[in-house]
Design an enzyme around this catalytic site. Structure first.
Site, PDB file in Angstrom:
ATOM      1  N   CYS A   7       2.525  -4.701   3.453  1.00  0.00           N
ATOM      2  CA  CYS A   7       1.934  -5.567   4.452  1.00  0.00           C
ATOM      3  C   CYS A   7       2.194  -4.999   5.837  1.00  0.00           C
ATOM      4  CB  CYS A   7       2.527  -6.977   4.346  1.00  0.00           C
ATOM      5  SG  CYS A   7       2.473  -7.657   2.678  1.00  0.00           S
TER       6      CYS A   7
ATOM      7  N   ASP B 194       8.598 -11.103  -4.520  1.00  0.00           N
ATOM      8  CA  ASP B 194       9.883 -10.555  -4.093  1.00  0.00           C
ATOM      9  C   ASP B 194      10.305 -11.126  -2.735  1.00  0.00           C
ATOM     10  OD1 ASP B 194       7.799  -9.190  -2.893  1.00  0.00           O
ATOM     11  OD2 ASP B 194       8.653  -7.198  -3.157  1.00  0.00           O
TER      12      ASP B 194
ATOM     13  N   SER C 114       3.851   8.623  -5.462  1.00  0.00           N
ATOM     14  CA  SER C 114       3.781  10.006  -4.999  1.00  0.00           C
ATOM     15  C   SER C 114       5.066  10.749  -5.346  1.00  0.00           C
ATOM     16  CB  SER C 114       3.548  10.057  -3.484  1.00  0.00           C
ATOM     17  OG  SER C 114       4.771   9.947  -2.774  1.00  0.00           O
ATOM     18  N   GLY C 115       5.017  12.069  -5.238  1.00  0.00           N
ATOM     19  CA  GLY C 115       6.176  12.905  -5.538  1.00  0.00           C
ATOM     20  C   GLY C 115       6.930  13.365  -4.313  1.00  0.00           C
TER      21      GLY C 115
END
Length: 653
Positions: free
Chosen positions: A2, A106, A380-381
């Site tokens: 957000c 969460d 992602s890595g």
């Protein structure tokens, strides 16, 4: 994922209601949260939050923000994800400290944990990426929190004066700029830093009086304590020191086993989503490891995304396709033309919000745009290089310093002056003359550039100094910025305590603290959020970071091979033959384009009269580099791109 923005103190101006002002401040960060918007104001306390929501977990109205805790004590605006929030809920329930849950977000978990353990105790337990603003109604204070590594951005600062002074905070500068008290004076010291690094390192920002909250930090202030109080709850430097002091004592096989368990759990937690999810895949070690561990835990093919280029030396799409085929992912690739790539450039000032000139920002945006057509979350890595010694510059710098340090300082200084005292063009002409007499001699392109870099290296006072030179673009940026100076950074006057680390480990630690959050993570966050895509980085689960630092260096760099332990995890899932190849960057041929299709655009931004009128750069050195680049005497693409990105950003203010 957000976006948030807010203010504390001061008063709404020009007849605005507080809520109307908050709405106007939140509108520019619509892309960070297109699904919902919320506003909260406590007028007597002069505090207000605005929130833009990209719904990922609990898509119902129960996830709406700003949100109040069940006790009513805390109000939160939260950007990010807490990956272990269900485990935190269970802990609260087991301790009979949980409220009657309204939903499964969460955000609600965080608020319940604040009631039970306090803010500091909660963030120490949380695994995730986050930027948080919390108002404590009981203590009447504001707390800002940023995640451990700096995945999520958070800016803050006092603006205005007297009774109208207001404390602004938010995910992006464009939201802060809307407030009537925002002053917007450009920080020439930060501009100097941008020319050196391609980015503005935290805590600095392009505006005077506006600061980036450092990773792993809580900030607290109140009406009675208007000077922000900063408190570290996690330290990357501390993790590095502890790791090398308390080295993993198991065997190499045990290390690989434990690393795989940790990475698998990090990936599993980060696959938490109530929306479609996928992953970026370049076919390199890092992204292939993430995708392999995703696919190993997924009942259906993981969606993977790659962009390809037709320019030789820039394309990894074929490698990614081979890895995807082996793992059985649902793979999408798109080959982009130079025209499509260059079409991104006009969007960069709005996307990046402050000057940012790592040109891989362009393909990062394109692959994010591709992924967003199919998913809302993409893993992602990133960070594999910093954690597992993946950059070749680490070894190169250490070896070079070992040779330089053996030469007496007076002799080094003399040779350096001799090398840099002759213009690069002159060295090149001499080299051309020698080749005419001795064909095959001096097989180096742009020998003059290399000799000047070598001269600068010889003048280094330490390995840290040499590393700073090698990762810098403009080596004396304050000389080209009118009124420029370089504030202290973690690479200069504020170098953290790194006792016990060898030269390579020091470089890795400094990258973890600077280059990773301020360049790599900034690049990915702004590109992904520009298309309302949430990007997650499993390697930055702090348990993985801490374990990686505990591994002996021989399990990262072995027989000249980088990322040894990580490779061993990957080879359990993907054949070695699909992975082993020279490392390739994720860039575009900016230097070539500046001499071709971007030439007129660049010429307009680098026009001498324009530079003089704007008053930020001395025109002579800028024009000199531009002419040398156009004539192909030198390749100044990085230096020029930093000037161009600032001027383009300035034009959009």
């Amino acid at each position: 994922m957000c976006g948030l923005v807010g203010f504390f103190g001061g008063f709404a101006a020009h007849g605005d209601s507080d809520e109307a002002l908050l709405k106007r401040m939140a509108d520019p960060i619509f892309n960070r949260g297109p699904d919902d918007a919320g506003y909260w104001v406590d007028a007597p306390q002069r505090i207000g939050f605005a929130h833009r929501r990209l719904a990922i977990v609990d898509l119902s109205p129960a996830g709406h923000q700003p949100m109040s805790s069940a006790s009513g004590r805390y109000v939160i605006a939260f950007n990010g994800e807490i990956y272990n929030h269900l485990l935190l809920r269970r802990s609260l329930e087991d301790a009979s400290m949980a409220p009657a849950w309204r939903g499964h977000s969460d955000t609600e978990t965080l608020l319940a944990a604040f009631d039970a353990w306090g803010i500091h105790g909660t963030v120490e337990r949380a695994i995730g990426m986050f930027a948080i603003a919390v108002w404590d109604r009981q203590a009447r204070n504001l707390t800002l929190v940023r995640d451990r590594i700096g995945e999520k951005p958070l800016y803050y600062g006092w603006q205005g004066s007297g009774n109208n002074a207001v404390f602004l905070f938010g995910s992006e500068l464009k939201a802060l700029r809307v407030h009537p008290a925002f002053e917007g004076k450009i920080n020439r010291g930060a501009l100097s830093l941008q020319l050196r690094h391609n980015y503005i390192p935290a805590p600095h920002s392009i505006y005077e009086g506006i600061t980036k909250l450092m990773p792993g930090t809580l900030l607290t202030l109140s009406e009675s304590q208007r000077e922000p109080v900063l408190q570290s709850y996690w330290s990357g430097a501390g993790v590095a020191r502890t790791g090398v002091a308390q080295v993993f004592g198991g065997s190499a096989e045990q290390a690989v086993d434990q690393l795989e368990v940790l990475l698998k759990d990090a990936v599993r937690q980060q696959m938490m989503a109530d929306v479609p999810l996928g992953a970026f895949l370049s076919g390199g070690i890092d992204s292939s490891t993430v995708v392999a561990l995703m696919q190993a835990q997924s009942e259906r093919p993981v969606k993977t995304f790659t962009i390809g280029f037709n320019e030789e030396g820039y394309n990894e799409a074929e490698h990614a396709k081979a890895v995807a085929r082996h793992l059985g992912t649902e793979h999408t690739e798109m080959y982009v033309t130079p025209e499509q790539t260059m079409a991104v450039i006009p969007r960069l000032p709005v996307l990046y919000d402050e000057p940012f000139s790592d040109s891989s920002q362009i393909p990062t945006f394109l692959v994010s745009q591709l992924a967003r057509e199919h998913v809302t979350v993409s893993l992602s890595g990133d960070a594999g290089d910093e954690l597992f010694c993946g950059y070749n510059r680490y070894q190169m710098t250490a070896r070079l310093w070992g040779k330089i340090a053996a030469v007496p300082v007076p002799l080094r200084t003399l040779v350096a002056k001799g090398l840099t005292g002759v213009a690069p063009q002159m060295w090149n002409r001499m080299a051309d003359g020698i080749r005419k007499v001795l064909p095959g001699a001096l097989p180096f392109v742009n020998l003059g550039d290399k000799l000047h870099k070598g001269g600068g290296a010889l003048a280094s006072k330490s390995c840290d100094d040499l590393y700073l030179k090698l990762v810098s673009h403009w080596h004396d940026p304050a000389s080209v910025v009118i009124g420029g100076h370089e504030p202290a950074t973690l690479l200069t006057g504020n170098v953290p305590e790194l006792a016990g680390l060898d030269q390579v480990q020091r470089m890795m630690a400094l990258d973890l603290l600077t280059y990773l959050p301020d360049d790599i993570l900034t690049k990915v966050d702004r590109a992904a959020m520009g298309v309302s895509l949430e990007s997650r980085v499993p390697f930055l689960d702090h348990r993985v970071v801490e374990f990686a630092w505990s591994l002996p260096q021989s399990m990262k760099l072995r027989d000249g091979q980088t990322k040894w332990a990580l490779r061993e995890v990957l080879y359990r899932h993907v054949p070695k033959a699909l992975i082993e190849r020279p490392k390739m960057g994720f860039g575009v041929p900016i230097g070539k384009w500046l001499r071709g299709p971007l030439r007129d655009w660049a010429e307009a931004l680098l026009d001498e009269s324009r530079l003089r009128q704007e008053g930020f750069f001395h025109p002579a050195p800028v024009r000199k580099l531009w002419h040398e680049h156009l004539s192909e005497e030198r390749n100044w693409e990085h230096h020029l791109w930093s000037i161009l990105m600032f001027n383009m950003w300035l034009e959009n203010q």
